[in-house]
Design a protein around this motif. Structure first.
Motif, PDB file in Angstrom:
ATOM      1  N   PHE A  99      91.563  25.294 -40.483  1.00 58.88           N
ATOM      2  CA  PHE A  99      90.781  24.596 -39.459  1.00 58.88           C
ATOM      3  C   PHE A  99      90.823  25.370 -38.143  1.00 58.88           C
ATOM      4  N   GLY A 100      92.015  25.733 -37.696  1.00 53.63           N
ATOM      5  CA  GLY A 100      92.144  26.479 -36.439  1.00 53.63           C
ATOM      6  C   GLY A 100      91.456  27.823 -36.511  1.00 53.63           C
ATOM      7  N   GLU A 101      91.625  28.506 -37.640  1.00 57.02           N
ATOM      8  CA  GLU A 101      90.985  29.812 -37.821  1.00 57.02           C
ATOM      9  C   GLU A 101      89.469  29.680 -37.708  1.00 57.02           C
ATOM     10  N   SER A 102      88.900  28.680 -38.380  1.00 55.97           N
ATOM     11  CA  SER A 102      87.445  28.491 -38.354  1.00 55.97           C
ATOM     12  C   SER A 102      86.946  28.107 -36.972  1.00 55.97           C
ATOM     13  N   MET A 103      87.697  27.236 -36.284  1.00 51.00           N
ATOM     14  CA  MET A 103      87.264  26.819 -34.951  1.00 51.00           C
ATOM     15  C   MET A 103      87.316  27.981 -33.963  1.00 51.00           C
ATOM     16  N   ARG A 104      88.352  28.821 -34.057  1.00 56.81           N
ATOM     17  CA  ARG A 104      88.422  29.991 -33.172  1.00 56.81           C
ATOM     18  C   ARG A 104      87.282  30.968 -33.468  1.00 56.81           C
ATOM     19  N   LYS A 105      86.970  31.144 -34.729  1.00 55.74           N
ATOM     20  CA  LYS A 105      85.872  32.049 -35.108  1.00 55.74           C
ATOM     21  C   LYS A 105      84.555  31.581 -34.487  1.00 55.74           C
ATOM     22  N   VAL A 106      84.287  30.290 -34.570  1.00 58.77           N
ATOM     23  CA  VAL A 106      83.071  29.736 -33.967  1.00 58.77           C
ATOM     24  C   VAL A 106      83.104  29.932 -32.454  1.00 58.77           C
ATOM     25  N   SER A 107      84.230  29.609 -31.828  1.00 60.37           N
ATOM     26  CA  SER A 107      84.338  29.690 -30.368  1.00 60.37           C
ATOM     27  C   SER A 107      84.177  31.113 -29.851  1.00 60.37           C
ATOM     28  N   LEU A 108      84.607  32.092 -30.640  1.00 65.85           N
ATOM     29  CA  LEU A 108      84.465  33.496 -30.214  1.00 65.85           C
ATOM     30  C   LEU A 108      83.006  33.912 -30.045  1.00 65.85           C
ATOM     31  N   GLN A 109      82.106  33.184 -30.644  1.00 64.43           N
ATOM     32  CA  GLN A 109      80.680  33.466 -30.461  1.00 64.43           C
ATOM     33  C   GLN A 109      80.220  33.110 -29.049  1.00 64.43           C
ATOM     34  N   TYR A 110      80.989  32.265 -28.362  1.00 60.90           N
ATOM     35  CA  TYR A 110      80.606  31.778 -27.047  1.00 60.90           C
ATOM     36  C   TYR A 110      81.471  32.311 -25.913  1.00 60.90           C
ATOM     37  N   VAL A 111      82.794  32.437 -26.161  1.00 59.25           N
ATOM     38  CA  VAL A 111      83.704  32.874 -25.100  1.00 59.25           C
ATOM     39  C   VAL A 111      84.790  33.799 -25.654  1.00 59.25           C
ATOM     40  N   GLU A 141      81.053  22.361 -30.729  1.00 53.73           N
ATOM     41  CA  GLU A 141      80.977  23.667 -31.397  1.00 53.73           C
ATOM     42  C   GLU A 141      82.081  23.810 -32.447  1.00 53.73           C
ATOM     43  N   CYS A 142      83.282  23.424 -32.081  1.00 47.37           N
ATOM     44  CA  CYS A 142      84.416  23.544 -33.010  1.00 47.37           C
ATOM     45  C   CYS A 142      84.282  22.590 -34.183  1.00 47.37           C
ATOM     46  N   LEU A 143      83.911  21.343 -33.914  1.00 45.11           N
ATOM     47  CA  LEU A 143      83.746  20.397 -35.017  1.00 45.11           C
ATOM     48  C   LEU A 143      82.625  20.824 -35.961  1.00 45.11           C
ATOM     49  N   ASP A 144      81.548  21.384 -35.398  1.00 42.74           N
ATOM     50  CA  ASP A 144      80.479  21.892 -36.266  1.00 42.74           C
ATOM     51  C   ASP A 144      81.008  22.966 -37.215  1.00 42.74           C
ATOM     52  N   GLY A 145      81.977  23.743 -36.753  1.00 41.06           N
ATOM     53  CA  GLY A 145      82.531  24.822 -37.562  1.00 41.06           C
ATOM     54  C   GLY A 145      83.393  24.363 -38.728  1.00 41.06           C
ATOM     55  N   VAL A 146      83.887  23.122 -38.674  1.00 45.62           N
ATOM     56  CA  VAL A 146      84.745  22.601 -39.756  1.00 45.62           C
ATOM     57  C   VAL A 146      84.189  21.332 -40.400  1.00 45.62           C
TER      58      VAL A 146
END
Length: 177
Positions: A99-111, A141-146
């Motif tokens: 979950f954390g890995e996926s949320m960070r991956k999504v967030s890296l697209q923005y910041v 954004e993070c919830l969309d990623g998981v």
């Protein structure tokens, strides 16, 4: 259709003192209200960034309130008072680092600072606990990623069957069409 009980914990020294309005908790509530067909019962707390209080609140929402899903917001960064992941790990029986890995991956697209986030997720009994950032935009954004993994995870821990509103697609469950 099953009712689901969702807990929301906002970890913020200033919001818990009333120094500013909690916008993160309401952002989580709005996110799930828009996406789920299920009737939702809410359990909400705004508390300071204190590990012991976070642990007690998570335990209470899992063991006493019967929340199937608990979303925390705030306290996931590298600052000294950011202790949400530690509290989560302390009370969970199983951790779900994907979950954390996926949320960070999504967030890296923005910041680029997404790599500083220490978000995680875990299981306590029949509850899935997910740590989310403190910014309302980043929460969605993070919830969309998981999102695709959450209903099946809750199925596996014997929680209520989550169903999405049609515009958000069908919840993924292996073997179902």
């Amino acid at each position: 259709m099953d009712t689901i009980r969702i807990g929301i914990i906002t970890s913020s020294d200033r919001a818990s003192k009333g120094e500013y309005e909690d916008r993160s908790g309401p952002a989580i509530k709005k996110y799930w209200s828009e996406r789920l067909q299920n009737k939702i019962e809410w359990v909400e707390q705004v508390i300071p960034d204190e590990q012991e209080m976070l642990e007690k609140t998570i335990i209470s929402m899992c063991d006493e309130s019967g929340c199937s899903l608990i979303c925390t917001t705030g306290g996931t960064g590298p600052a000294k008072r950011d202790v949400t992941p530690e509290a989560t790990e302390s009370v969970c029986e199983k951790m779900l680092p994907g979950f954390g890995e996926s949320m960070r991956k999504v967030s890296l697209q923005y910041v680029p600072t997404a790599i500083l986030s220490r978000q995680t997720a875990g299981i306590r009994g029949n509850s899935l606990i997910i740590n989310l950032p403190g910014k309302p935009k980043a929460i969605a954004e993070c919830l969309d990623g998981v999102l695709g993994a959450i209903p099946y995870c809750i199925d596996l821990i014997e929680g209520p069957r989550m169903e999405f509103e049609p515009e958000y697609g069908k919840a993924f469950r292996p073997g179902e069409k």
